[in-house]
Design a protein around this motif. Structure first.
Motif, PDB file in Angstrom:
ATOM      1  N   ALA A 177      -7.042  40.122  -2.891  1.00 46.19           N
ATOM      2  CA  ALA A 177      -7.479  38.856  -3.493  1.00 46.19           C
ATOM      3  C   ALA A 177      -8.098  37.936  -2.444  1.00 46.19           C
ATOM      4  O   ALA A 177      -9.155  37.331  -2.666  1.00 46.19           O
ATOM      5  CB  ALA A 177      -6.293  38.166  -4.167  1.00 46.19           C
ATOM      6  N   ASN A 178      -7.456  37.838  -1.287  1.00 45.91           N
ATOM      7  CA  ASN A 178      -7.964  36.964  -0.235  1.00 45.91           C
ATOM      8  C   ASN A 178      -9.308  37.456   0.299  1.00 45.91           C
ATOM      9  O   ASN A 178     -10.218  36.654   0.561  1.00 45.91           O
ATOM     10  CB  ASN A 178      -6.941  36.876   0.890  1.00 45.91           C
ATOM     11  N   ALA A 179      -9.446  38.773   0.459  1.00 44.01           N
ATOM     12  CA  ALA A 179     -10.692  39.325   0.994  1.00 44.01           C
ATOM     13  C   ALA A 179     -11.859  39.087   0.047  1.00 44.01           C
ATOM     14  O   ALA A 179     -13.002  38.922   0.491  1.00 44.01           O
ATOM     15  CB  ALA A 179     -10.527  40.818   1.264  1.00 44.01           C
ATOM     16  N   TRP A 180     -11.577  39.058  -1.248  1.00 41.24           N
ATOM     17  CA  TRP A 180     -12.654  38.820  -2.205  1.00 41.24           C
ATOM     18  C   TRP A 180     -13.263  37.435  -2.002  1.00 41.24           C
ATOM     19  O   TRP A 180     -14.457  37.234  -2.218  1.00 41.24           O
ATOM     20  CB  TRP A 180     -12.135  38.944  -3.638  1.00 41.24           C
ATOM     21  N   GLY A 207     -13.716  42.706  12.952  1.00 36.73           N
ATOM     22  CA  GLY A 207     -14.878  42.047  13.540  1.00 36.73           C
ATOM     23  C   GLY A 207     -16.183  42.601  13.017  1.00 36.73           C
ATOM     24  O   GLY A 207     -17.143  41.858  12.782  1.00 36.73           O
ATOM     25  N   TYR A 208     -16.210  43.920  12.797  1.00 40.32           N
ATOM     26  CA  TYR A 208     -17.436  44.536  12.290  1.00 40.32           C
ATOM     27  C   TYR A 208     -17.717  44.104  10.853  1.00 40.32           C
ATOM     28  O   TYR A 208     -18.855  43.775  10.502  1.00 40.32           O
ATOM     29  CB  TYR A 208     -17.318  46.057  12.365  1.00 40.32           C
ATOM     30  N   THR A 209     -16.682  44.097   9.986  1.00 42.50           N
ATOM     31  CA  THR A 209     -16.898  43.680   8.598  1.00 42.50           C
ATOM     32  C   THR A 209     -17.299  42.203   8.532  1.00 42.50           C
ATOM     33  O   THR A 209     -18.130  41.825   7.694  1.00 42.50           O
ATOM     34  CB  THR A 209     -15.636  43.919   7.757  1.00 42.50           C
ATOM     35  N   ALA A 210     -16.726  41.386   9.424  1.00 39.98           N
ATOM     36  CA  ALA A 210     -17.143  39.975   9.465  1.00 39.98           C
ATOM     37  C   ALA A 210     -18.580  39.855   9.937  1.00 39.98           C
ATOM     38  O   ALA A 210     -19.336  39.006   9.456  1.00 39.98           O
ATOM     39  CB  ALA A 210     -16.217  39.183  10.386  1.00 39.98           C
ATOM     40  N   GLY A 211     -18.980  40.707  10.875  1.00 39.04           N
ATOM     41  CA  GLY A 211     -20.358  40.697  11.339  1.00 39.04           C
ATOM     42  C   GLY A 211     -21.346  41.078  10.259  1.00 39.04           C
ATOM     43  O   GLY A 211     -22.514  40.673  10.285  1.00 39.04           O
ATOM     44  N   GLU A 212     -20.883  41.861   9.273  1.00 39.41           N
ATOM     45  CA  GLU A 212     -21.738  42.256   8.158  1.00 39.41           C
ATOM     46  C   GLU A 212     -21.795  41.185   7.070  1.00 39.41           C
ATOM     47  O   GLU A 212     -22.858  40.945   6.505  1.00 39.41           O
ATOM     48  CB  GLU A 212     -21.208  43.566   7.560  1.00 39.41           C
ATOM     49  N   SER A 213     -20.643  40.563   6.756  1.00 43.86           N
ATOM     50  CA  SER A 213     -20.577  39.677   5.593  1.00 43.86           C
ATOM     51  C   SER A 213     -20.428  38.198   5.942  1.00 43.86           C
ATOM     52  O   SER A 213     -20.677  37.344   5.090  1.00 43.86           O
ATOM     53  CB  SER A 213     -19.411  40.095   4.691  1.00 43.86           C
ATOM     54  N   GLN A 214     -19.991  37.867   7.166  1.00 40.27           N
ATOM     55  CA  GLN A 214     -19.771  36.470   7.548  1.00 40.27           C
ATOM     56  C   GLN A 214     -20.353  36.213   8.942  1.00 40.27           C
ATOM     57  O   GLN A 214     -19.629  35.977   9.902  1.00 40.27           O
ATOM     58  CB  GLN A 214     -18.278  36.143   7.531  1.00 40.27           C
ATOM     59  N   LYS A 215     -21.657  36.231   9.004  1.00 40.85           N
ATOM     60  CA  LYS A 215     -22.333  36.094  10.295  1.00 40.85           C
ATOM     61  C   LYS A 215     -22.084  34.742  10.947  1.00 40.85           C
ATOM     62  O   LYS A 215     -21.983  34.645  12.171  1.00 40.85           O
ATOM     63  CB  LYS A 215     -23.840  36.336  10.115  1.00 40.85           C
ATOM     64  N   MET A 216     -21.976  33.690  10.124  1.00 43.44           N
ATOM     65  CA  MET A 216     -21.740  32.365  10.692  1.00 43.44           C
ATOM     66  C   MET A 216     -20.366  32.290  11.357  1.00 43.44           C
ATOM     67  O   MET A 216     -20.198  31.629  12.388  1.00 43.44           O
ATOM     68  CB  MET A 216     -21.860  31.291   9.604  1.00 43.44           C
ATOM     69  N   LYS A 217     -19.383  32.969  10.790  1.00 42.33           N
ATOM     70  CA  LYS A 217     -18.052  32.981  11.397  1.00 42.33           C
ATOM     71  C   LYS A 217     -18.110  33.611  12.783  1.00 42.33           C
ATOM     72  O   LYS A 217     -17.528  33.092  13.740  1.00 42.33           O
ATOM     73  CB  LYS A 217     -17.056  33.742  10.518  1.00 42.33           C
ATOM     74  N   ALA A 239      -9.364  33.346  10.143  1.00 45.31           N
ATOM     75  CA  ALA A 239      -9.854  33.904   8.877  1.00 45.31           C
ATOM     76  C   ALA A 239     -10.240  32.820   7.879  1.00 45.31           C
ATOM     77  O   ALA A 239     -11.317  32.881   7.269  1.00 45.31           O
ATOM     78  CB  ALA A 239      -8.786  34.819   8.281  1.00 45.31           C
ATOM     79  N   GLU A 240      -9.371  31.823   7.709  1.00 47.70           N
ATOM     80  CA  GLU A 240      -9.598  30.828   6.658  1.00 47.70           C
ATOM     81  C   GLU A 240     -10.491  29.675   7.120  1.00 47.70           C
ATOM     82  O   GLU A 240     -11.343  29.210   6.365  1.00 47.70           O
ATOM     83  CB  GLU A 240      -8.253  30.284   6.176  1.00 47.70           C
ATOM     84  N   TYR A 241     -10.311  29.231   8.335  1.00 51.96           N
ATOM     85  CA  TYR A 241     -11.176  28.172   8.864  1.00 51.96           C
ATOM     86  C   TYR A 241     -12.601  28.692   9.035  1.00 51.96           C
ATOM     87  O   TYR A 241     -13.571  27.950   8.869  1.00 51.96           O
ATOM     88  CB  TYR A 241     -10.621  27.684  10.205  1.00 51.96           C
ATOM     89  N   GLY A 242     -12.695  29.974   9.379  1.00 52.00           N
ATOM     90  CA  GLY A 242     -14.019  30.558   9.589  1.00 52.00           C
ATOM     91  C   GLY A 242     -14.823  30.694   8.320  1.00 52.00           C
ATOM     92  O   GLY A 242     -16.042  30.878   8.371  1.00 52.00           O
ATOM     93  N   ARG A 243     -14.159  30.653   7.152  1.00 48.87           N
ATOM     94  CA  ARG A 243     -14.879  30.767   5.878  1.00 48.87           C
ATOM     95  C   ARG A 243     -15.449  29.428   5.428  1.00 48.87           C
ATOM     96  O   ARG A 243     -16.302  29.377   4.525  1.00 48.87           O
ATOM     97  CB  ARG A 243     -13.937  31.330   4.808  1.00 48.87           C
ATOM     98  N   GLN A 244     -14.976  28.340   5.981  1.00 50.32           N
ATOM     99  CA  GLN A 244     -15.435  27.022   5.535  1.00 50.32           C
ATOM    100  C   GLN A 244     -16.931  26.872   5.787  1.00 50.32           C
ATOM    101  O   GLN A 244     -17.455  27.418   6.753  1.00 50.32           O
ATOM    102  CB  GLN A 244     -14.637  25.937   6.247  1.00 50.32           C
ATOM    103  N   PRO A 245     -17.642  26.165   4.890  1.00 50.37           N
ATOM    104  CA  PRO A 245     -17.163  25.270   3.832  1.00 50.37           C
ATOM    105  C   PRO A 245     -16.962  25.948   2.477  1.00 50.37           C
ATOM    106  O   PRO A 245     -17.018  25.273   1.445  1.00 50.37           O
ATOM    107  CB  PRO A 245     -18.307  24.253   3.748  1.00 50.37           C
ATOM    108  N   TRP A 246     -16.763  27.268   2.468  1.00 53.57           N
ATOM    109  CA  TRP A 246     -16.686  28.007   1.215  1.00 53.57           C
ATOM    110  C   TRP A 246     -15.252  28.308   0.829  1.00 53.57           C
ATOM    111  O   TRP A 246     -14.458  28.721   1.660  1.00 53.57           O
ATOM    112  CB  TRP A 246     -17.439  29.327   1.330  1.00 53.57           C
ATOM    113  N   ILE A 247     -14.953  28.134  -0.460  1.00 54.87           N
ATOM    114  CA  ILE A 247     -13.720  28.691  -0.985  1.00 54.87           C
ATOM    115  C   ILE A 247     -13.987  30.120  -1.464  1.00 54.87           C
ATOM    116  O   ILE A 247     -13.114  30.981  -1.403  1.00 54.87           O
ATOM    117  CB  ILE A 247     -13.141  27.810  -2.119  1.00 54.87           C
ATOM    118  N   ILE A 248     -15.220  30.368  -1.935  1.00 54.16           N
ATOM    119  CA  ILE A 248     -15.726  31.721  -2.190  1.00 54.16           C
ATOM    120  C   ILE A 248     -17.047  31.806  -1.452  1.00 54.16           C
ATOM    121  O   ILE A 248     -17.996  31.090  -1.779  1.00 54.16           O
ATOM    122  CB  ILE A 248     -15.955  31.999  -3.685  1.00 54.16           C
ATOM    123  N   ASP A 249     -17.106  32.661  -0.454  1.00 50.03           N
ATOM    124  CA  ASP A 249     -18.229  32.665   0.468  1.00 50.03           C
ATOM    125  C   ASP A 249     -19.569  32.816  -0.251  1.00 50.03           C
ATOM    126  O   ASP A 249     -19.816  33.798  -0.957  1.00 50.03           O
ATOM    127  CB  ASP A 249     -18.063  33.809   1.472  1.00 50.03           C
TER     128      ASP A 249
END
Length: 526
Positions: free
Chosen positions: A150-153, A245-255, A445-455
């Motif tokens: 759920a959190n990863a979604w 780190g790799y999955t974040a590099g694919e889906s959350q580049k700003m993080k 994980a959570e601060y890095g997603r901001q400003p999104w609650i759903i990226d």
């Protein structure tokens, strides 16, 4: 102080408080449940009562921690309805599914077998009780699996589509949600961190007993099991953290860019900043110490791909905000109607509608936003760089420290020298470190997603309930008082039962004044 905060900030603060407090208990539950199952397996295979006494002792500490985890976890789920009502309405079809499965499949399984674990010693055979213990460990891990799915979604919203007729996100593929690559990497990384926490906890208390020359036979065996289990777990945390780190590099580049305090694009092969001082005013990192190639390998799995920096990503997000405005305009006129159907030419714009919603924090009529306001909204996609930069590096440093600690413990245990006073004191001093690392991991994980609650889909400020800020402030204060009381009870109970120690007939303790090393060597598998 609280009266000057808005409902969004208060709601975020309350959820952060409850989540971080709840996660004090989760990793220990994960780690202790598996360690207890391993130790009971040794008891069943060898028949040695000392292993049974060890299982009962560690099981008591596990039970205290489990109850506290339940008490703090339930309140978190209620917050989705009280503080985050629009978020729950908007994505309840997707987010609610894994949470429901967690309750039905994992939590009830775990809770049922926990009761059998404590009350079944004289009612079940050895093998039956061992199966119960392994089911407790399995239930703990299943619970973590569905929560993390759920959190990863929220970080990588796959398997869902927006319905313009209901104006909600709806589940399109549960398989995609379940096998979300972010969920897979996050699950294995998180449970491995939990195993490290359990191992350090067991080693620290075992070291305390050996130093005090109490329950030495159980303490030595516990320390030996924890050392070998912890070493494998600590190595896994580092390897699996690389995958995260790799999955974040694919889906959350700003993080990734914020974690590196990297304002400009890093050309291939990208270097990892081992140390530096991020300067937000000059948008540079001073006194950098870098390791060549490492960031490129982590974020892109290559030597020939650059890693994008904060400034280029802001420009890209600015373009996405503009691109999402036509879809938003269409939704304000046509959305919510029973026959609403998004025109094909707006499909691309619809994918960026979430970015257009970032303007809502600046002005209500976002169709009339100025270029300066659009740029300001794009700048809001930058997380807090110093927080992420230092949280990540402290977490990684602790990860490598655990590898060294467990390696020393494994070496000393294998040579029957785990009674060295300096080593035992080091184990005891290391007790709080896994929790610090785990909490920092969640901050990243959570601060890095901001400003999104759903990226990329819903900004955090749009997900809150329409309630007065004073109500949230009052409940926040109530949580602080309640959780403080729980913390006092939890620590008091743990100290009480650690001082009490294992029950049952034990092998002879060390005599007063004798050094642990003076004892005969023993085979930990006996």
């Amino acid at each position: 102080m609280l009266e000057h905060l808005d409902v969004v900030t208060l709601s975020r603060l309350q959820f952060a408080l409850t989540a971080l407090y709840h996660f004090l208990f989760v990793p220990l539950t994960l780690g202790l449940s598996l360690l207890i199952a391993i130790m009971e397996s040794v008891y069943v295979m060898t028949g040695r009562e000392v292993w049974r006494d060890a299982v009962k002792f560690w099981g008591t500490l596990f039970g205290i921690n489990f109850v506290m985890g339940v008490a703090t976890g339930v309140t978190m789920e209620f917050q989705f309805g009280t503080n985050w009502a629009y978020y729950s309405h908007y994505v309840g079809d997707i987010f609610g599914a894994p949470l429901a499965i967690e309750g039905l499949m994992a939590f009830f399984l775990e809770a049922t077998f926990v009761g059998l674990f404590f009350f079944g010693w004289n009612r079940l055979t050895k093998v039956q009780h061992l199966i119960v213990t392994w089911c407790v460990a399995l239930g703990s891990n299943f619970s973590a699996l569905w929560i993390l799915i759920a959190n990863a979604w929220m970080s990588n919203p796959v398997g869902a589509k927006f319905n313009p007729q209901t104006m909600r996100m709806e589940l399109s593929s549960f398989t995609e949600v379940m096998f979300n690559p972010v969920a897979q990497s996050k699950f294995v990384h998180t449970v491995s961190a939990g195993y490290v926490t359990g191992a350090v906890f067991m080693m620290s208390i075992g070291a305390y007993y050996i130093l005090r020359q109490r329950h030495v036979q159980i303490a030595r065996r516990s320390l030996t099991v924890a050392a070998s289990f912890g070493l494998a777990s600590a190595l896994s945390v580092v390897v699996l953290g690389d995958e995260s780190g790799y999955t974040a590099g694919e889906s959350q580049k700003m993080k990734i860019a914020a974690i590196e305090a990297m304002w400009e694009t890093e050309p291939a092969p990208a270097s990892f900043t081992l140390f530096g001082l991020p300067d937000l005013k000059s948008e540079t990192t001073k006194y950098e110490v870098t390791i060549p190639y490492v960031l490129g390998l982590i974020a892109t799995r290559s030597f020939d791909k650059p890693v994008e920096g904060i400034k280029p990503l802001v420009l890209r997000n600015e373009a996405r905000i503009r691109n999402g405005l036509p879809a938003y305009h269409w939704l304000t006129e046509q959305g919510g109607r029973p026959n609403a159907r998004l025109p094909d030419e707006l499909e691309g714009s619809m994918r960026d509608a979430g970015y257009a919603l970032l303007l809502k924090r600046i002005r209500p009529d976002i169709e009339n936003a100025t270029p300066q306001e659009i740029h300001e909204a794009a700048l809001s996609t930058i997380p807090d760089v110093p927080v992420l930069f230092w949280s990540f590096r402290i977490m990684v440093a602790l990860g490598f420290y655990f590898i060294a600690l467990f390696a020393v413990a494994f070496y000393l245990s294998s040579r029957r020298r785990c009674g060295r006073p300096w080593f035992l004191r080091l184990c005891m001093l290391s007790l709080p470190l896994p929790w610090i690392a785990a909490e920092l991991g969640w901050i990243v994980a959570e601060y890095g997603r901001q400003p999104w609650i759903i990226d990329g889909v819903m900004p955090t400020f749009l997900g809150v309930s329409s309630v007065p800020a004073a109500n949230v402030a009052a409940s926040l204060l109530a949580f602080v008082v309640f959780y403080t009381a729980l913390a006092v009870v939890d620590v008091g109970l743990l100290i009480k039962y650690v001082r009490k120690g294992p029950q049952g007939p034990h092998e002879p303790e060390l005599e007063a004044g004798a050094l642990p090393e003076a004892q005969p060597a023993y085979d930990a598998s006996r």
